[in-house]
Scaffold this motif. Structure first.
Motif, PDB file in Angstrom:
ATOM      1  N   ARG A 150       0.809  -1.216   0.000  1.00  0.00           N
ATOM      2  CA  ARG A 150       0.000   0.000   0.000  1.00  0.00           C
ATOM      3  C   ARG A 150       0.847   1.273   0.000  1.00  0.00           C
ATOM      4  O   ARG A 150       0.316   2.362  -0.195  1.00  0.00           O
ATOM      5  CB  ARG A 150      -0.893   0.010   1.241  1.00  0.00           C
ATOM      6  N   LEU A 151       2.161   1.139   0.257  1.00  0.00           N
ATOM      7  CA  LEU A 151       2.994   2.341   0.294  1.00  0.00           C
ATOM      8  C   LEU A 151       3.078   2.990  -1.083  1.00  0.00           C
ATOM      9  O   LEU A 151       3.197   4.202  -1.211  1.00  0.00           O
ATOM     10  CB  LEU A 151       4.410   2.009   0.800  1.00  0.00           C
ATOM     11  N   ALA A 152       3.012   2.145  -2.141  1.00  0.00           N
ATOM     12  CA  ALA A 152       3.135   2.687  -3.501  1.00  0.00           C
ATOM     13  C   ALA A 152       2.026   3.690  -3.807  1.00  0.00           C
ATOM     14  O   ALA A 152       2.317   4.848  -4.149  1.00  0.00           O
ATOM     15  CB  ALA A 152       3.156   1.552  -4.514  1.00  0.00           C
ATOM     16  N   PRO A 153       0.730   3.313  -3.664  1.00  0.00           N
ATOM     17  CA  PRO A 153      -0.322   4.304  -3.926  1.00  0.00           C
ATOM     18  C   PRO A 153      -0.284   5.491  -2.981  1.00  0.00           C
ATOM     19  O   PRO A 153      -0.626   6.613  -3.355  1.00  0.00           O
ATOM     20  CB  PRO A 153      -1.623   3.506  -3.761  1.00  0.00           C
ATOM     21  N   LEU A 154       0.160   5.251  -1.755  1.00  0.00           N
ATOM     22  CA  LEU A 154       0.221   6.337  -0.775  1.00  0.00           C
ATOM     23  C   LEU A 154       1.192   7.422  -1.254  1.00  0.00           C
ATOM     24  O   LEU A 154       0.872   8.609  -1.282  1.00  0.00           O
ATOM     25  CB  LEU A 154       0.667   5.773   0.576  1.00  0.00           C
ATOM     26  N   PHE A 155       2.394   7.004  -1.679  1.00  0.00           N
ATOM     27  CA  PHE A 155       3.386   7.974  -2.135  1.00  0.00           C
ATOM     28  C   PHE A 155       3.017   8.538  -3.512  1.00  0.00           C
ATOM     29  O   PHE A 155       3.304   9.684  -3.809  1.00  0.00           O
ATOM     30  CB  PHE A 155       4.777   7.337  -2.158  1.00  0.00           C
ATOM     31  N   ALA A 156       2.384   7.707  -4.351  1.00  0.00           N
ATOM     32  CA  ALA A 156       1.984   8.198  -5.678  1.00  0.00           C
ATOM     33  C   ALA A 156       0.990   9.344  -5.554  1.00  0.00           C
ATOM     34  O   ALA A 156       0.907  10.211  -6.423  1.00  0.00           O
ATOM     35  CB  ALA A 156       1.366   7.058  -6.488  1.00  0.00           C
ATOM     36  N   LEU A 157       0.215   9.363  -4.465  1.00  0.00           N
ATOM     37  CA  LEU A 157      -0.783  10.410  -4.286  1.00  0.00           C
ATOM     38  C   LEU A 157      -0.206  11.720  -3.766  1.00  0.00           C
ATOM     39  O   LEU A 157      -0.897  12.730  -3.720  1.00  0.00           O
ATOM     40  CB  LEU A 157      -1.871   9.916  -3.322  1.00  0.00           C
ATOM     41  N   ALA A 158       1.061  11.707  -3.382  1.00  0.00           N
ATOM     42  CA  ALA A 158       1.662  12.961  -2.890  1.00  0.00           C
ATOM     43  C   ALA A 158       1.696  13.979  -4.027  1.00  0.00           C
ATOM     44  O   ALA A 158       1.877  13.622  -5.185  1.00  0.00           O
ATOM     45  CB  ALA A 158       3.081  12.680  -2.393  1.00  0.00           C
ATOM     46  N   PRO A 159       1.497  15.257  -3.704  1.00  0.00           N
ATOM     47  CA  PRO A 159       1.534  16.271  -4.764  1.00  0.00           C
ATOM     48  C   PRO A 159       2.958  16.460  -5.282  1.00  0.00           C
ATOM     49  O   PRO A 159       3.926  16.020  -4.660  1.00  0.00           O
ATOM     50  CB  PRO A 159       1.031  17.529  -4.053  1.00  0.00           C
ATOM     51  N   ALA A 160       3.072  17.146  -6.426  1.00  0.00           N
ATOM     52  CA  ALA A 160       4.394  17.397  -7.003  1.00  0.00           C
ATOM     53  C   ALA A 160       5.193  18.368  -6.134  1.00  0.00           C
ATOM     54  O   ALA A 160       6.422  18.331  -6.112  1.00  0.00           O
ATOM     55  CB  ALA A 160       4.237  17.947  -8.413  1.00  0.00           C
ATOM     56  N   SER A 161       4.486  19.251  -5.439  1.00  0.00           N
ATOM     57  CA  SER A 161       5.158  20.185  -4.520  1.00  0.00           C
ATOM     58  C   SER A 161       4.179  20.541  -3.413  1.00  0.00           C
ATOM     59  O   SER A 161       2.973  20.306  -3.542  1.00  0.00           O
ATOM     60  CB  SER A 161       5.591  21.448  -5.268  1.00  0.00           C
ATOM     61  N   VAL A 162       4.717  21.086  -2.323  1.00  0.00           N
ATOM     62  CA  VAL A 162       3.854  21.440  -1.194  1.00  0.00           C
ATOM     63  C   VAL A 162       3.710  22.961  -1.143  1.00  0.00           C
ATOM     64  O   VAL A 162       4.708  23.670  -0.943  1.00  0.00           O
ATOM     65  CB  VAL A 162       4.463  20.940   0.144  1.00  0.00           C
ATOM     66  N   PRO A 163       2.502  23.486  -1.336  1.00  0.00           N
ATOM     67  CA  PRO A 163       2.331  24.942  -1.292  1.00  0.00           C
ATOM     68  C   PRO A 163       2.659  25.492   0.097  1.00  0.00           C
ATOM     69  O   PRO A 163       2.508  24.787   1.102  1.00  0.00           O
ATOM     70  CB  PRO A 163       0.843  25.137  -1.607  1.00  0.00           C
ATOM     71  N   ALA A 164       3.082  26.742   0.130  1.00  0.00           N
ATOM     72  CA  ALA A 164       3.338  27.390   1.425  1.00  0.00           C
ATOM     73  C   ALA A 164       2.009  27.582   2.161  1.00  0.00           C
ATOM     74  O   ALA A 164       0.953  27.695   1.528  1.00  0.00           O
ATOM     75  CB  ALA A 164       3.997  28.748   1.180  1.00  0.00           C
ATOM     76  N   ALA A 165       2.084  27.603   3.485  1.00  0.00           N
ATOM     77  CA  ALA A 165       0.867  27.825   4.282  1.00  0.00           C
ATOM     78  C   ALA A 165       0.309  29.211   3.973  1.00  0.00           C
ATOM     79  O   ALA A 165       1.066  30.141   3.683  1.00  0.00           O
ATOM     80  CB  ALA A 165       1.194  27.701   5.759  1.00  0.00           C
ATOM     81  N   SER A 166      -0.999  29.323   4.034  1.00  0.00           N
ATOM     82  CA  SER A 166      -1.658  30.601   3.729  1.00  0.00           C
ATOM     83  C   SER A 166      -1.938  31.372   5.013  1.00  0.00           C
ATOM     84  O   SER A 166      -2.197  30.779   6.068  1.00  0.00           O
ATOM     85  CB  SER A 166      -2.975  30.330   3.000  1.00  0.00           C
ATOM     86  N   SER A 167      -1.949  32.690   4.890  1.00  0.00           N
ATOM     87  CA  SER A 167      -2.269  33.520   6.064  1.00  0.00           C
ATOM     88  C   SER A 167      -3.737  33.319   6.470  1.00  0.00           C
ATOM     89  O   SER A 167      -4.126  33.616   7.597  1.00  0.00           O
ATOM     90  CB  SER A 167      -2.017  34.996   5.755  1.00  0.00           C
ATOM     91  N   THR A 168      -4.561  32.800   5.539  1.00  0.00           N
ATOM     92  CA  THR A 168      -5.976  32.594   5.871  1.00  0.00           C
ATOM     93  C   THR A 168      -6.181  31.379   6.784  1.00  0.00           C
ATOM     94  O   THR A 168      -7.284  31.135   7.238  1.00  0.00           O
ATOM     95  CB  THR A 168      -6.819  32.383   4.596  1.00  0.00           C
TER      96      THR A 168
END
Ligand code: SF4
Ligand code: SF4
Length: 440
Positions: A150-168
């Motif tokens: 199950r690790l394969a689909p778990l990592f495949a679902l990670a986004p290409a990059s992680v957006p910075a946290a928003s002030s909202t």
């Protein structure tokens, strides 16, 4: 359906409630035609009718839960298409929720699966932990297909990059532009604000532009939908109580007209808080009040009216395939309002063929049942392509993440388009090129 629970079994309020649901089912089988897993697998036990029978047997059998029953319940997406179809009003949602809790309490899964489900429930519902986990997962994403189980689909679902946290993300009050027409409490969400902070930003811009004061309250948490669907009830009720406490504090202090939710999966759960906490004397009344105030963001915008503008809409982005999330159409019964808003904003919303079928996202389903989820995603993408859209719009982050992988046009949240058309910036997926922004 006939049931023969003992008086002792019916003393349990959950079993008594499920018995009522079971008795409304006439076994007519209409629901099988719209059940995604039955459509794909053709097995009666992977249909709503089959599962209802299995749940009855399981609840009657006490702690004797079989692996086969668990397999068929786990295969259910909780998409609730069966509830829309059922002519007898069977509340399958409450029944399958009870079944998942029952399994969690009476069945011992293999340790690897237990660990994965615990990990998902813990990480996905806590934004800071989720963001931290993604920072480790993103670099490992190219190696996903070499990982075991199950690790394969778990990592495949990670986004290409992680957006910075928003002030909202932080507790804050955002003032209405012009005269204040409504005061809104916004659920900031958990996974969504990490994967796509631009959705809350667009929601706040749009609502304030339409005359709403928007408050993100202190002490709010994940709505609990993810853990609720995993059968982790103590955690789900803990999240629900934390949100209720936070919103009740705000309501008493400054009041508000509605609780706005911009992820339809979360909206379905918050609207069900009254039922979830009906046996909790300290919370039942407050939970019912909170549930009655919960609205999908498109419901509130529909009430306010969008105003007249179609800035940003051009011939190359006009045709929008509207993908109605299962939690939107089946969970909340919201069908036409989002499409009407898109049309009012100058877009040309088009329906997706087989729109009643789930895209395979379904909370953590695409991690726990990756094969079925992939079949449903591919089927949905083919149906979307047949509508020849310029864009895809939907109201649930799970669907956006699921569809963005492999979709040939950008997939955005409905509010991002409405915000853009009324003076906001273009959706990020359009601005930066959707391939770079692919969230999975
Ligand atoms: S359509 Fe409703 S009543 Fe008929 S089998 Fe399905 S759940 Fe039961
Ligand atoms: S919730 Fe969806 S997958 Fe589950 S039984 Fe109903 S239609 Fe089938």
């Amino acid at each position: 359906m006939r049931t023969d629970f003992s008086a002792e079994q019916l003393a349990d309020p959950d079993t008594a409630e499920s018995e009522k649901v079971l008795r409304t089912c006439t076994h007519c089988g209409f629901c099988t035609a719209t059940c995604p897993t039955y459509v794909l697998l053709g097995d009666e036990l992977d249909s709503p009718r089959g599962r209802i029978y299995l749940i009855k047997e399981m609840l009657a059998g006490g702690d004797k839960v079989t692996a086969d029953t668990v397999k068929h319940i786990d295969c259910c997406l909780s998409c609730l298409a069966c509830m829309t179809t059922c002519p007898s009003g069977v509340n399958y949602m409450h029944l399958v929720d009870h079944a998942r809790r029952w399994i969690e309490q009476n069945y011992r899964r293999p340790w690897g699966e237990r660990a994965l489900r615990r990990l998902l429930g813990t990480v996905l519902s806590r934004p800071s932990l989720f963001r931290l986990s993604l920072r480790f997962a993103v670099p490992a994403k190219p190696l996903a297909r070499f990982l075991p189980g199950r690790l394969a689909p778990l990592f495949a679902l990670a986004p290409a990059s992680v957006p910075a946290a928003s002030s909202t993300d932080r507790p804050c009050v955002f003032s209405a532009k012009g005269e204040r027409r409504m005061r809104i409490a916004l659920l900031p969400g958990c996974a969504q604000r990490v994967l796509a902070p631009e959705i809350n930003e667009a929601t706040i811009r749009l609502l304030t532009r339409l005359g709403c004061e928007v408050v993100v309250v202190h002490g709010g948490a994940c709505c609990g939908a993810l853990v609720h669907q995993l059968g982790q009830e103590a955690a789900a009720l803990g999240f629900a109580r934390a949100n209720i406490d936070a919103w009740e504090r705000e309501r008493r202090a400054s009041g508000f007209d509605a609780i706005v939710i911009n992820a339809s999966g979360c909206g379905t759960t918050v609207k069900d808080y009254g039922f979830m906490l009906r046996e909790d004397r300290a919370y039942a009344e407050k939970a019912a009040r909170v549930a009655s105030l919960a609205r999908d963001v498109t419901e509130v915008i529909g009430t306010l009216g969008l105003g007249g503008s179609s800035a940003g809409v051009t011939a190359s982005n006009r045709r929008v395939a509207y993908h109605s999330a299962c939690s939107m159409q089946h969970g909340q019964g919201l069908h036409s309002a989002p499409k009407a808003l898109l049309a009012a904003a100058g877009f040309e919303p088009v329906d997706v063929p087989e729109g009643h079928l789930c895209c395979g996202s379904a909370g953590t389903y695409n991690i726990l049942q990756p094969e079925i989820a992939a079949m449903l995603r591919d089927r949905k993408l083919a149906n979307i392509a047949s509508a020849r859209p310029d864009l895809v719009a939907t109201g649930n982050i799970g669907c956006i993440s699921q569809l963005a992988r492999g979709c040939t046009v950008p997939v955005v949240h409905t509010v991002e388009l409405l915000d853009w058309a009324t003076g906001g910036p273009p959706p990020k997926a359009l601005k930066t090129g959707y391939r770079a922004r692919q969230r999975v």
